[in-house]
Design a protein around this motif. Sequence first.
Motif, short mmCIF file in Angstrom:
data_model
loop_
_atom_site.label_atom_id
_atom_site.label_comp_id
_atom_site.label_asym_id
_atom_site.label_seq_id
_atom_site.Cartn_x
_atom_site.Cartn_y
_atom_site.Cartn_z
N GLU A 291 45.86 25.69 45.47
CA GLU A 291 46.76 25.27 46.55
C GLU A 291 46.34 25.87 47.89
O GLU A 291 46.49 25.23 48.94
CB GLU A 291 48.20 25.68 46.23
N GLY A 292 45.80 27.11 47.86
CA GLY A 292 45.39 27.76 49.10
C GLY A 292 43.96 27.51 49.48
O GLY A 292 43.48 28.05 50.49
N LYS A 293 43.25 26.69 48.67
CA LYS A 293 41.84 26.37 48.93
C LYS A 293 41.01 27.64 49.08
O LYS A 293 40.26 27.82 50.05
CB LYS A 293 41.70 25.48 50.17
N LEU A 294 41.15 28.54 48.11
CA LEU A 294 40.47 29.83 48.12
C LEU A 294 39.28 29.82 47.19
O LEU A 294 39.36 29.31 46.06
CB LEU A 294 41.44 30.94 47.71
N ASP A 295 38.18 30.39 47.67
CA ASP A 295 37.00 30.58 46.83
C ASP A 295 37.02 32.02 46.32
O ASP A 295 37.28 32.95 47.08
CB ASP A 295 35.74 30.32 47.65
N TYR A 296 36.75 32.24 45.05
CA TYR A 296 36.92 33.58 44.48
C TYR A 296 35.94 33.83 43.34
O TYR A 296 35.36 32.90 42.78
CB TYR A 296 38.34 33.76 43.97
N GLU A 297 35.80 35.10 43.02
CA GLU A 297 35.03 35.55 41.87
C GLU A 297 35.91 36.47 41.03
O GLU A 297 36.64 37.30 41.58
CB GLU A 297 33.76 36.30 42.30
N LEU A 298 35.85 36.33 39.71
CA LEU A 298 36.67 37.13 38.80
C LEU A 298 35.89 38.31 38.24
O LEU A 298 34.72 38.17 37.87
CB LEU A 298 37.19 36.27 37.65
N THR A 299 36.56 39.46 38.17
CA THR A 299 35.97 40.66 37.56
C THR A 299 37.02 41.27 36.63
O THR A 299 38.16 41.50 37.04
CB THR A 299 35.57 41.70 38.61
N HIS A 300 36.62 41.54 35.39
CA HIS A 300 37.56 42.10 34.42
C HIS A 300 37.57 43.62 34.49
O HIS A 300 36.52 44.26 34.62
CB HIS A 300 37.19 41.66 33.00
N PHE A 301 38.77 44.20 34.41
CA PHE A 301 38.94 45.66 34.35
C PHE A 301 39.60 46.01 33.03
O PHE A 301 40.51 45.33 32.58
CB PHE A 301 39.79 46.15 35.52
N GLU A 302 39.14 47.10 32.43
CA GLU A 302 39.64 47.49 31.12
C GLU A 302 41.10 47.94 31.15
O GLU A 302 41.84 47.75 30.20
CB GLU A 302 38.78 48.61 30.53
N GLY A 303 41.51 48.54 32.25
CA GLY A 303 42.88 49.02 32.34
C GLY A 303 43.46 48.81 33.72
O GLY A 303 42.74 48.60 34.70
N VAL A 304 44.79 48.90 33.80
CA VAL A 304 45.48 48.71 35.08
C VAL A 304 45.09 49.81 36.07
O VAL A 304 44.90 49.55 37.25
CB VAL A 304 47.00 48.69 34.87
N SER A 305 44.94 51.03 35.58
CA SER A 305 44.63 52.16 36.46
C SER A 305 43.31 51.96 37.19
O SER A 305 43.22 52.16 38.42
CB SER A 305 44.59 53.46 35.66
#
Length: 356
Positions: free
Chosen positions: A59-73
């Motif tokens: 909806e916001g026409k955003l380009d992005y890349e995803l990165t996984h983190f093992e924990g919230v901290s």
Amino acid sequence: MIRIFLLSFCFLIFCGSTIAQTESDSVIQVGFTGSQPFVIPDSEGDGISVDLWRDIAFEGKLDYELTHFEGVSSGLEAVKNQSIDVLVGPITINSDRAAEVTFSQPFFETEMAILAPKIEQGFWDYVKPIFSTTFLFGVLGLFLLLSIVGVLLWMVERKTLTPEGKNGTVRGIGNGIWLAIVTMTTVGYGDFAPKTLSGRVIVGIWMIISLITATSFVAGIATTISQIKGEDETITSLLHLEGKRVAVPDNEKIIDNITTVGGRPAPVSDIHEGFEKLSNGDVDALVYDVIALEYTYRSHDEDDFVLSKKNILPQNYGFAFHEASSLKRLVDIEILKLKESGEIQKVIDRWVNSGE
């Protein structure tokens, strides 16, 4: 002078438009973390939270890349250091975290729930109350009271209760107890009845006392039976956690609440570890986020467990940004739109039902 001013104004407009164009064309760095079904482990980016972000980005026409983190901290630390622009997932909004980063509008209001093995009642569970100490003392006390009334009736109604008169002591007392029983139960067979004034006074007083006595004994026995039956029932509320081993998230607030009700918390890193401990019998119950528990519950044999939703420790989930983020306002607006349209609940229902 006017020419210089105009040139400066045009230069500022050109620079501003160039910077805006650069920001709009930049790739947003998005971190994601959490437990299933909000984030699916060992995936390139699946789960409720990631799906919601994709809707927002579309909806916001955003380009992005995803990165996984093992924990919230670790994810929040990356947000704080501005290594990523936003962290998505089931991130609980609380004061400690709000002091380090800023949060979006809550996209989901959740609560803790209890998952525990289903305990079937066996034959002994129904018979056991009869052999309890309280029950036996109650019955013995009732017989003692009946015996006392029987002796008193025999003393004043010897000839009526036994043809043998004074010589029929055992039979006379037995008949006196029988008269006390039929009077208490309001059966009134009529085979024995007081003839003397003293006997009638005793029976009259006994009628009143027996009503109170019978009611008290019945209430006491019923309470004992219900309490004993409740001891081995399936854990369905916080009150049942007293003295029990409970797997909980490694969260100080949740641990304190379980300790307060007398439970023995066993912190786990994620729901997989908690459910494994529950399945292996290492803990008696698992307290975790209701959506994650429901997803896990439906992914296994539902006949073996009971899921209890008791409005335990309500909390909000949101996305995390660094303090200077200009992205937050856009995300807030899109989250509100998704909530108003009911799309967030549809995404949650789709993922939860997929565990069936």
